[in-house]
Scaffold this motif. Structure first.
Motif, PDB file in Angstrom:
ATOM      1  N   LEU A 146       6.608  -6.980 -11.030  1.00 33.77           N
ATOM      2  CA  LEU A 146       6.787  -5.814  -9.681  1.00 33.77           C
ATOM      3  C   LEU A 146       6.989  -6.623  -8.295  1.00 33.77           C
ATOM      4  O   LEU A 146       7.691  -6.137  -7.726  1.00 33.77           O
ATOM      5  CB  LEU A 146       5.196  -5.080  -9.757  1.00 33.77           C
ATOM      6  N   LEU A 147       6.554  -7.771  -8.247  1.00 32.49           N
ATOM      7  CA  LEU A 147       6.817  -8.680  -7.224  1.00 32.49           C
ATOM      8  C   LEU A 147       8.070  -9.042  -7.013  1.00 32.49           C
ATOM      9  O   LEU A 147       8.673  -8.716  -5.721  1.00 32.49           O
ATOM     10  CB  LEU A 147       5.737  -9.931  -7.303  1.00 32.49           C
ATOM     11  N   LEU A 148       8.927  -9.249  -8.108  1.00 34.06           N
ATOM     12  CA  LEU A 148      10.269  -9.615  -8.193  1.00 34.06           C
ATOM     13  C   LEU A 148      11.360  -8.301  -7.874  1.00 34.06           C
ATOM     14  O   LEU A 148      12.257  -8.325  -6.936  1.00 34.06           O
ATOM     15  CB  LEU A 148      10.788  -9.946  -9.268  1.00 34.06           C
ATOM     16  N   VAL A 149      10.721  -7.019  -8.218  1.00 30.71           N
ATOM     17  CA  VAL A 149      11.365  -5.913  -7.933  1.00 30.71           C
ATOM     18  C   VAL A 149      11.133  -5.254  -6.513  1.00 30.71           C
ATOM     19  O   VAL A 149      11.956  -5.033  -5.836  1.00 30.71           O
ATOM     20  CB  VAL A 149      10.968  -4.790  -8.855  1.00 30.71           C
ATOM     21  N   SER A 150      10.060  -5.521  -5.915  1.00 31.61           N
ATOM     22  CA  SER A 150       9.687  -5.058  -4.596  1.00 31.61           C
ATOM     23  C   SER A 150      10.587  -6.097  -3.594  1.00 31.61           C
ATOM     24  O   SER A 150      11.108  -5.684  -2.747  1.00 31.61           O
ATOM     25  CB  SER A 150       7.999  -5.508  -4.279  1.00 31.61           C
TER      26      SER A 150
END
Length: 210
Positions: A146-150
């Motif tokens: 989720l961190l990478l997508v955000s």
């Protein structure tokens, strides 16, 4: 004859047997050493308390990020649509708007699921359920994704750029919590499942054993 008569008469008079040179048997113990142990309320070790503290911080950060991202969603949707358009050009505006909605709600729903799962897993972890650390590790891996997508799609703009450092802080707190939860004393505490102590009280009660 007088000697033989004196022995029984003295025994009958005193009510106690006369000593004949034999050793007196020891009095039986009033404590039963083989009594079954009982569950004791023993506080967890410091490593478990520290792990619990960092889990609570991570859950609080995750909840804040979820609420904050929902509040700023109207500002983020056009920015997300611009990011999607930069990746795939030649589509209609409605298509980009729909893609932005999908990206945002997938991000938001995943974050809420992570937070709720971490709450349930923390309760199970403190209850010493087996294999809970693996599920907690899975939530950490999902948080990293989720961190990478955000960073690429959601954490954009003046109001959205704060999402990335908050999610990075969330991942860091979870990593620290997992680290403290696998220390030797924490592993022993979880594997024991119950804290037992032997009963050292007297057999029976003052009311005759009931």
């Amino acid at each position: 004859m007088s000697t033989d008569m004196d022995g029984p008469s003295s025994t009958a008079a005193t009510g106690r047997p006369a000593l004949t040179g034999r050793t007196v048997p020891e009095r039986p113990l009033v404590v039963r050493p083989t009594t079954a142990p009982i569950i004791a309320n023993v506080p967890p070790p410091a490593s478990i308390r520290v792990s619990q503290f960092f889990w609570i911080l991570a859950i609080a950060i995750g909840g804040f990020v979820a609420v904050y991202s929902f509040i700023i969603r109207s500002d983020q949707l056009p920015l997300i649509a611009d990011r999607v358009e930069a990746v795939t050009e030649g589509r209609t505006d409605a298509t980009y708007a729909s893609a932005a909605d999908i990206v945002f709600w997938v991000f938001f729903t995943t974050l809420v699921i992570i937070v709720l799962a971490q709450i349930v897993l923390l309760v199970s972890f403190m209850g010493r359920r087996r294999r809970i650390r693996w599920w907690q590790f899975a939530t950490w891996m999902l948080s990293l994704c989720l961190l990478l997508v955000s960073r690429e799609l959601v954490a954009v703009g003046d109001r959205g750029e704060v999402l990335f450092p908050l999610l990075a802080l969330l991942c860091g707190l979870v990593a620290i919590a997992l680290l403290f939860s696998v220390l030797p004393k924490a592993i022993t505490w979880s594997a024991r499942q119950y804290d037992l102590r032997p009963v050292s009280g007297p057999v029976g009660g003052s009311d005759g054993g009931f």
